[in-house]
Enzyme design. Structure first.
Site, PDB file in Angstrom:
ATOM      1  N   GLU A 113       0.826  -1.200   0.000  1.00 28.40           N
ATOM      2  CA  GLU A 113       0.000   0.000   0.000  1.00 28.40           C
ATOM      3  C   GLU A 113       0.863   1.255   0.000  1.00 28.40           C
ATOM      4  OE1 GLU A 113      -3.975   1.972   1.870  1.00 28.40           O
ATOM      5  OE2 GLU A 113      -3.522  -0.131   2.246  1.00 28.40           O
ATOM      6  N   THR A 114       1.977   1.221   0.691  1.00 30.57           N
ATOM      7  CA  THR A 114       2.903   2.354   0.697  1.00 30.57           C
ATOM      8  C   THR A 114       3.401   2.660  -0.704  1.00 30.57           C
ATOM      9  OG1 THR A 114       3.621   1.928   2.972  1.00 30.57           O
ATOM     10  CG2 THR A 114       5.145   3.160   1.563  1.00 30.57           C
TER      11      THR A 114
END
Length: 138
Positions: free
Chosen positions: A61-62
């Protein structure tokens, strides 16, 4: 902007965040991708001594969210992840994993990214898909 300047900017956002806690570091950026790495050790293990799926998801997700923001290049917008799908293919006990986000779709209001997570031997660890929404900053 050159690669090193881009990486410096991307890594500057990690201070005092989950990314800093997990030791996530952006290491490469190109015209259509961003790559970050994360060490695999006891800090990111689940109770059986292997990489926790949640840590892997946080890395995915980062990278996917940062890719949306980086390639959008619009400071009047904010990116938020709205869906994350991840398949864990292989377990990992220690070493380093690398996540590379490549765009599948970059629309005006939604972005879809594929994130491949591999280890230092180029073995696929997880395959992810993240959908981000592009919103106006308030």
């Amino acid at each position: 902007m050159d690669i090193q300047q881009s990486l410096t900017i991307l890594n500057s956002y990690n201070k005092d965040t989950l990314m800093e806690t997990l030791k996530i570091e952006f290491i490469d950026v190109g015209t259509d991708f961003i790559t970050a790495k994360m060490p695999v050790n006891s800090r990111v293990h689940q109770p059986h001594g292997i990489l926790h799926g949640g840590a892997t998801a946080a890395l995915a997700e980062t990278v996917g969210s940062c890719a949306s923001a980086f390639f959008l290049k619009d400071n009047s917008k904010i990116i938020k992840g709205i869906e994350l799908s991840i398949n864990h293919i292989k377990s990992k006990k220690n070493g380093t994993i690398f996540a590379t986000a490549k765009a599948i779709h970059q629309g005006r209001t939604t972005h879809l990214w594929e994130v491949k997570i591999i280890d230092e031997k180029d073995i696929l660890i997880s395959l992810c898909k993240i959908t981000n929404i592009v919103l106006d900053k308030k």
